[in-house]
Design an enzyme around this catalytic site. Structure first.
Site, PDB file in Angstrom:
ATOM      1  N   CYS A 179      -5.694  -8.007   8.949  1.00 50.05           N
ATOM      2  CA  CYS A 179      -5.239  -8.271   7.594  1.00 50.05           C
ATOM      3  C   CYS A 179      -5.080  -6.944   6.860  1.00 50.05           C
ATOM      4  CB  CYS A 179      -6.227  -9.182   6.865  1.00 50.05           C
ATOM      5  SG  CYS A 179      -5.627 -10.876   6.841  1.00 50.05           S
ATOM      6  N   PRO A 180      -4.065  -6.775   6.024  1.00 49.39           N
ATOM      7  CA  PRO A 180      -3.151  -7.805   5.507  1.00 49.39           C
ATOM      8  C   PRO A 180      -1.876  -8.011   6.320  1.00 49.39           C
ATOM      9  CG  PRO A 180      -2.830  -5.763   4.319  1.00 49.39           C
ATOM     10  CD  PRO A 180      -3.888  -5.492   5.349  1.00 49.39           C
TER      11      PRO A 180
END
Ligand SMILES: Cc1ncc(COP(=O)(O)O)c(C=O)c1O
Lengths: 411, 77
Positions: free
Chosen positions: B15-16
């Site tokens: 992530c992201p």
């Protein structure tokens, strides 16, 4: 400070700057560093520093022995306990000094469960407890106990109906609720949760690490823990309070120090410093809250207005005075911390890439809010308006640069 | 449940990145299209629903299959 003034610092609240030192300038950066991570460790309070130095000279002996040096140490320990108990509004014999807030939380959970194991083996806790509480809960479950987690809403406030239902269930030995979230600052409805516990006849443990020395903690709990480095005391001192009549049994190997609640010799100089600084912090708490609350309001408003695609999280009103958390869409949390550090800003993050487990913060997860690009800013008595303004002036550019680098502008 | 029209394989991405992948791809597809995101970073389970909420897109749910955790997202506007 002489021996008698160490005791003096425990009996009278200190105000003002005594020997003010900024101990945070380690890396050379263009502008002076701005430390905004008080929720991890507040800079040492000047009163703590003075008391610590004096107690190093005067409080090194074992308070349990029968000679002059030991009696002197015992006097210091008793004074520290009396001062701390008075600030907390509890009896001195209800209070033990532990080696950390973590050790106090472990003892609170495991001892509270042990003391009521004849009633049942279930622990109830909120979904946003500190990892120290959750790890103690895991230990309990590994030993064939059970744990029920009560959810929180989007603002990080525990679901009171769910809480009441959970503590009413058969076989609940202990309920644990954090006083205020260390990650998002939301103050929990402790009084209401305590009322539900009282009705169900279940003792309540409150982890007050972020509240003690800053905001009042409502009554109604049976066990409480706190941590000195959160209020400007030295690291490595925790408080464990067990109210008279509460069923609590030490989960540790036998040791009769500190009323048998936590094993080992106390770090007396640190304890004295913790007690002296708690007095000072508590005396200034209302004024500090009045000063820091609008600064946090300003951060909340300006970050939301001036950084695109950001989510400011936590309860905007029922919150700690000094702490604010936000998440920046499409930004890597670790990269953001490093970029802020290069500009002299020390902050924390609940993003997975900044944790040793590579998991996002369970608190942000329980709230259902964005976990990447997360920043926690926490202020303290040395934080100035100028510090906050500098942070607010530089943050939008730092985030914009990171987004430009990652090619996510305009998404 | 609507079958996904497209699969975004974000396995191995931290992530992201899975969120960025959806944010890039979804607007290129017709309104109503469902995209399935394969993502093994545990943060995706938090961040994909949060992104949908922030962007007014629809999070349909988590479907864990042989390829690991997967998340269905529908373009709403
Ligand atoms: C809410 C809460 N509980 C417990 C602790 C643990 O305290 P310590 O750092 O003294 O071990 C902390 C600090 O990390 C905390 O914020």
């Amino acid at each position: 400070m002489t021996g008698s003034t160490v005791l003096g610092s425990l009996s009278a609240p200190h105000r003002g700057d005594l020997g003010h030192t900024r101990a945070i300038a380690l890396t050379p950066v263009s502008a002076s560093p701005v430390y905004l991570d008080a929720a991890t460790a507040a800079p040492l309070h000047p009163v703590a520093r003075q008391a610590l130095l004096a107690a190093l000279d005067d409080g090194w002996a074992d308070p349990g022995k029968l000679y002059a040096q030991a009696r002197r140490a015992r006097q210091l320990l008793d004074a520290a306990r009396a001062a701390t108990a008075e600030t907390l509004g509890v009896r001195p014999d209800e209070l033990s000094f532990t080696p950390s807030g973590t050790a106090a939380a472990h003892g609170a959970v495991l001892g509270g469960l042990s003391g009521r194991r004849r009633v049942g083996t279930a622990l109830v806790h909120s979904a946003i407890e500190h990892s120290a509480v959750l790890h103690a809960a895991e230990r309990h479950v590994a030993g064939c106990g059970t744990a029920a987690e009560v959810p929180v809403d989007r603002l990080g406030r525990v679901d009171l109906d769910g809480w009441a239902e959970a503590v009413r269930a058969p076989g609940v030995a202990l309920a644990a609720l954090i006083a205020a979230s260390h990650e998002v600052g939301t103050v929990q409805p402790v009084a209401e949760a305590a009322a539900a516990c009282a009705e169900a006849g279940v003792p309540l443990y409150v982890d007050a690490a972020q509240a003690v020395g800053r905001v009042p903690v409502p009554a109604g709990w049976s066990v409480l823990s706190a941590s000195a480095h959160k209020w400007g005391g030295p690291p490595g001192v925790g408080l464990l309070v067990v109210r008279k009549g509460a069923r609590w049994e030490s989960p540790w190997p036998a040791d009769d120090r500190e009323s048998g609640r936590t094993p080992g010799t106390v770090n007396l100089p640190a304890v004295v410093a913790a007690a002296a600084s708690l007095r000072a912090a508590a005396a200034d708490a209302a004024a500090e809250a009045a000063r820091l609350t609008p600064l946090v309001d300003r951060i909340r408003a300006r970050v939301a207005a001036e950084v695109p695609d950001v989510e400011v999280v936590g309860d905007p009103h029922h919150r700690l005075p000094h702490l604010v958390t936000f998440s920046c869409l499409y930004v890597d949390g670790e990269a953001l911390l490093h970029a802020l550090d290069r500009r002299g800003f020390a902050v924390s993050s609940g993003s997975s890439c900044t944790s040793s487990t590579l998991r996002p913060s369970h608190v942000l997860e329980a709230m259902g809010v964005l976990s990447h690009g997360n920043v926690r800013v926490s202020l303290h008595r040395e934080t100035t308006e100028a510090d906050v303004e500098r942070f607010l002036a530089e943050l939008p550019g730092i985030v914009a640069d990171l987004r430009a680098e990652a090619g996510v502008v305009g998404l | 449940m609507t079958a996904p029209a497209e699969i975004l394989d974000c396995r191995g991405q931290r992530c992201p990145l899975p969120v960025i992948a959806v944010a890039r791809r979804l607007p290129e597809l017709p309104v109503g299209t469902v995209v399935r995101v394969l993502a093994d970073d545990p943060a995706a389970a938090v961040d994909l629903p949060a992104w949908c909420r922030m962007r007014g897109q629809e999070f349909l749910g988590t479907v864990t299959g042989p390829d690991g955790p997967a998340y269905d997202v529908r373009r709403r506007h």
